[in-house]
Motif scaffolding. Sequence first.
Motif, PDB file in Angstrom:
ATOM      1  N   PHE A 262      -6.429  -0.158  -2.815  1.00 23.17           N
ATOM      2  CA  PHE A 262      -5.804  -0.890  -1.707  1.00 23.17           C
ATOM      3  C   PHE A 262      -6.829  -1.651  -0.864  1.00 23.17           C
ATOM      4  O   PHE A 262      -6.463  -2.471  -0.035  1.00 23.17           O
ATOM      5  CB  PHE A 262      -4.998   0.075  -0.830  1.00 23.17           C
ATOM      6  N   ARG A 265      -7.246  -6.393  -1.986  1.00 23.78           N
ATOM      7  CA  ARG A 265      -5.880  -6.943  -1.980  1.00 23.78           C
ATOM      8  C   ARG A 265      -5.672  -7.962  -3.083  1.00 23.78           C
ATOM      9  O   ARG A 265      -4.592  -8.062  -3.664  1.00 23.78           O
ATOM     10  CB  ARG A 265      -5.563  -7.553  -0.620  1.00 23.78           C
ATOM     11  N   THR A 288      -4.094   6.298  -3.950  1.00 19.44           N
ATOM     12  CA  THR A 288      -4.914   6.089  -2.760  1.00 19.44           C
ATOM     13  C   THR A 288      -4.985   7.367  -1.944  1.00 19.44           C
ATOM     14  O   THR A 288      -4.004   8.096  -1.864  1.00 19.44           O
ATOM     15  CB  THR A 288      -4.325   4.980  -1.862  1.00 19.44           C
ATOM     16  N   LEU A 297      -4.951   1.583   7.360  1.00 16.65           N
ATOM     17  CA  LEU A 297      -4.888   0.583   6.289  1.00 16.65           C
ATOM     18  C   LEU A 297      -3.443   0.147   6.058  1.00 16.65           C
ATOM     19  O   LEU A 297      -3.176  -1.020   5.767  1.00 16.65           O
ATOM     20  CB  LEU A 297      -5.471   1.188   5.004  1.00 16.65           C
ATOM     21  N   PHE A 298      -2.519   1.103   6.175  1.00 19.96           N
ATOM     22  CA  PHE A 298      -1.116   0.773   5.938  1.00 19.96           C
ATOM     23  C   PHE A 298      -0.370   0.403   7.218  1.00 19.96           C
ATOM     24  O   PHE A 298       0.641  -0.279   7.165  1.00 19.96           O
ATOM     25  CB  PHE A 298      -0.405   1.970   5.283  1.00 19.96           C
ATOM     26  N   ASN A 301      -1.522  -4.255  11.691  1.00 20.00           N
ATOM     27  CA  ASN A 301      -0.776  -5.522  11.580  1.00 20.00           C
ATOM     28  C   ASN A 301       0.702  -5.272  11.343  1.00 20.00           C
ATOM     29  O   ASN A 301       1.317  -5.822  10.413  1.00 20.00           O
ATOM     30  CB  ASN A 301      -1.326  -6.410  10.447  1.00 20.00           C
ATOM     31  N   LYS A 303       2.343  -2.803  10.143  1.00 24.03           N
ATOM     32  CA  LYS A 303       2.643  -2.221   8.822  1.00 24.03           C
ATOM     33  C   LYS A 303       2.679  -3.282   7.718  1.00 24.03           C
ATOM     34  O   LYS A 303       3.513  -3.207   6.794  1.00 24.03           O
ATOM     35  CB  LYS A 303       3.969  -1.470   8.850  1.00 24.03           C
ATOM     36  N   TYR A 305       0.838  -3.947   5.147  1.00 29.74           N
ATOM     37  CA  TYR A 305       0.641  -3.525   3.753  1.00 29.74           C
ATOM     38  C   TYR A 305       1.871  -2.772   3.242  1.00 29.74           C
ATOM     39  O   TYR A 305       2.267  -2.887   2.077  1.00 29.74           O
ATOM     40  CB  TYR A 305      -0.597  -2.630   3.639  1.00 29.74           C
ATOM     41  N   TYR A 308       4.484  -5.251   2.373  1.00 27.83           N
ATOM     42  CA  TYR A 308       4.150  -5.883   1.093  1.00 27.83           C
ATOM     43  C   TYR A 308       4.573  -4.975  -0.069  1.00 27.83           C
ATOM     44  O   TYR A 308       5.196  -5.411  -1.035  1.00 27.83           O
ATOM     45  CB  TYR A 308       2.643  -6.161   1.055  1.00 27.83           C
ATOM     46  N   LEU A 309       4.233  -3.680   0.042  1.00 23.56           N
ATOM     47  CA  LEU A 309       4.570  -2.740  -1.038  1.00 23.56           C
ATOM     48  C   LEU A 309       6.075  -2.641  -1.234  1.00 23.56           C
ATOM     49  O   LEU A 309       6.575  -2.613  -2.367  1.00 23.56           O
ATOM     50  CB  LEU A 309       4.004  -1.356  -0.735  1.00 23.56           C
TER      51      LEU A 309
END
Length: 822
Positions: A262, A265, A288, A297-298, A301, A303, A305, A308-309
Amino acid sequence: MKENLDGRLTIRFEHSKKEADVPLSTLVDGAVKFLEFYGNAQFCGREFIAVTGQGNGKTKLAALLGATGYEADAMGFFSAVFGAIGSARAQHLVVNEITIPHMLLVALLERVIPGHGYLSIKNPQRLEVTTNLDIPDDRRGDLQKVMDKYPVRLSRHTIRQMMVSRDVAYQYMPFVEELGSVGHVNTWIGQFHEGLLEQMYQNRVIFLLNMSCPVYCRFCFRKHKESRNENNPTVEDVKAAVKHVADSPSIKEIVVTGGDPFLNRANMAATIDGLMAVDHVQTLRLATRSVAYYPDLFLENEKAYLKYLKQKSLELQQNGKRMELATHFIHPDEVSPEALDIISDLVKNGIAVYIQTPFLSDCNDTGPELVKLFHLLRGAGAELHYIYIPCSPIHGNSIYWKSLSDGIYMAKHLRAHLSDRVMPRICTATPIGKMDWHTSGWAVERVADNENFVWIRTPYTPAYFKVFAPLTEKLTNIRTNAEGTIDIQYMAKIGDDSLLLGERPVKVAPKNALAMDADVSALKEELIATCQTDVSMVETNIKGLSRLHETRVLVDADGVEKEALAYIAEDSRITDVVVTAREDAMDSLYVISKFVRQLQDISHVNAVRLRSMAFATSPEIYTLGVVNTLGDLNRLSVVNPLRLEIETWFVQDQEVQPIHAAVARRLNNKGITVYANVPLLGGVNDTDTAIHDLAYVLRRSGIEFHHLYVAGLPVQGQWNIKHPVDSYDVIDIATMVRREGSGREIPRYIIATPLGEVDYGLTSQFIRQGDALKIKLTCYDTDYYRSMDPRFCFPKGVDQDLDGHPVMELPGFVKTNDFPIS
Ligand code: SF4
């Protein structure tokens, strides 16, 4: 709280030589908010909430101040707490006999040393400044050597946890014993390696997308500096690996890993988008550890990421594929509200999250810490996958090693005290692939003249590797045994010598003749009509309520009595409630909904499991309305979760149809897991291919293969007495499922008894006397049953061994040789 909060607290960090000047109001606010949202038994323990009582955060803090001797004196309380943290004495902090929850301390530290991101730390001085942990002068020289050889990286999230948890610090702080020379440089032999792609198994490959991690675990098999500093692959490399997969129709699953994939990107996007277009790919497993040690990390911003997932998961679903997230947790002190938030958010959106846990000496090796860890994670929606015993035998991590028998015997504690739904598979990752203890593999003997190695029987064969990695032909540390599978030398101590089981003799007993179609139909009818797992191990004296386990009850939805709810509420060990109904759980949804809402008030219950044969036989009744109703009942949340699961049963692979996959997907997208149990029936499905085929279609359909009952169910009663299942075949089945299937297809191999379920080969022991076969339940004893029913007595026909373990007959099951587990 009447105290004036205008003051400021000066906190001195003794080892880092730093000071923080913090407004008292900031600390009070941090404590009040924590206690308001997380100050419950789930996160703080029952003893602590007995002190803080009910109410809002302010009320609870006032109670805490009073109980710790600081009534209306927040300044005094925080001075004591931060005095201990500042001098690195806050590991298990006790103030006036009240243990302060680790999670509360972390929440307070977030107010004092906030921040995200991660740091590479090059020397002991910097390490001390960063963590405030004591580094004795006489160790600094050696520690510098360690840090030069094995890099140190920590996230700010982890640093806060380390300051108040020895068990977190133990995983990430460098130590001088890392300079020891025992262990391997690499733990696997690399059967096939091309660019970023590695292949150990026929049907799945690994993509290594990124070589570094945001935090470096000291027990990591990639801990050498050379591994950390390898160049990352490029997007072009990813495309080449995707092409290899596209050209290899046997590859069904891709494990996307690193380091932490992760962190890269561009490579992650190229991987997901590239594999999306490959027809035969079924599953992407994204690995991860950042969920535990770098949740920012998740979550940063807004959430981004995670969003995106979730978007990519939907696209994968539209292409007939699924995304899963694999993560590691080791100790309950690593569990944070942020981590639980990430897990529940993903699961609610149809992305399964499964946990793997290395077994570390002096950290998670006594049992209760694993029970607590898995309980916390299960509530958020996670599945438990493996415990790795021991952790990788690599250079410089020998302090973490345990003997194999310590890990194998851990199953007894877990089986007795953990929900069956989170019972992990106890597994060893040998250099040629994984094996599961006492089903798909075992310890054969010591390696001659080398006390550090043991021969392990694996499920793999030379022919298996020939297809994609003839490299195994050149290895000198493997041998082919009499039954045709490979034994490999593995670096570990056995511990208890009685677990060196030797070679399995060749099978002599005949196979069952194939059952007639009419008989198979009759058995399936019986399975539909009769609940297979409703025998109470102790008396409850309540109509419609059976105690199946310390953690689990079964309730008849058609007659839920007030007494049943009171029974559940009174015993905080009960985490799982299985609900059955005369017809089917889906026919009693109104009553069940009401019952589930009542269970929501019982905070220690975190899972409701609806037994639905209709899922298997009439999946069309799972209409949009039914799925939405179930979705509304499913509470996957950080605080006081109550997850909903559907339990169903299958016998043969042809029963599983595309509609099951469609319904399971709709339920999965509401965060509801569907799991299947399977009875092993002589002449019906008691072969390796029958169970392997069933395991494959279940996984393909998004249904978790939970238990393969090898003996002891009512449906196995009459039938298997005439068509007995042979223990030899259980090992053959486990061998094929492990070798040919995905690791995610492997069920738990279970024996049902009137006194509880046990694991084949792990928490039970066969006693063979001539043709008679008995079984000893090694995970339960008299005290266990009496803790649930003080008047408990063993029923007629059950003996006790000297340790109080029950021993009983096992009808319908045979053993045709004296090999302990086959
Ligand atoms: S997360 Fe995994 S790869 Fe990264 S340091 Fe830890 S064990 Fe190693």
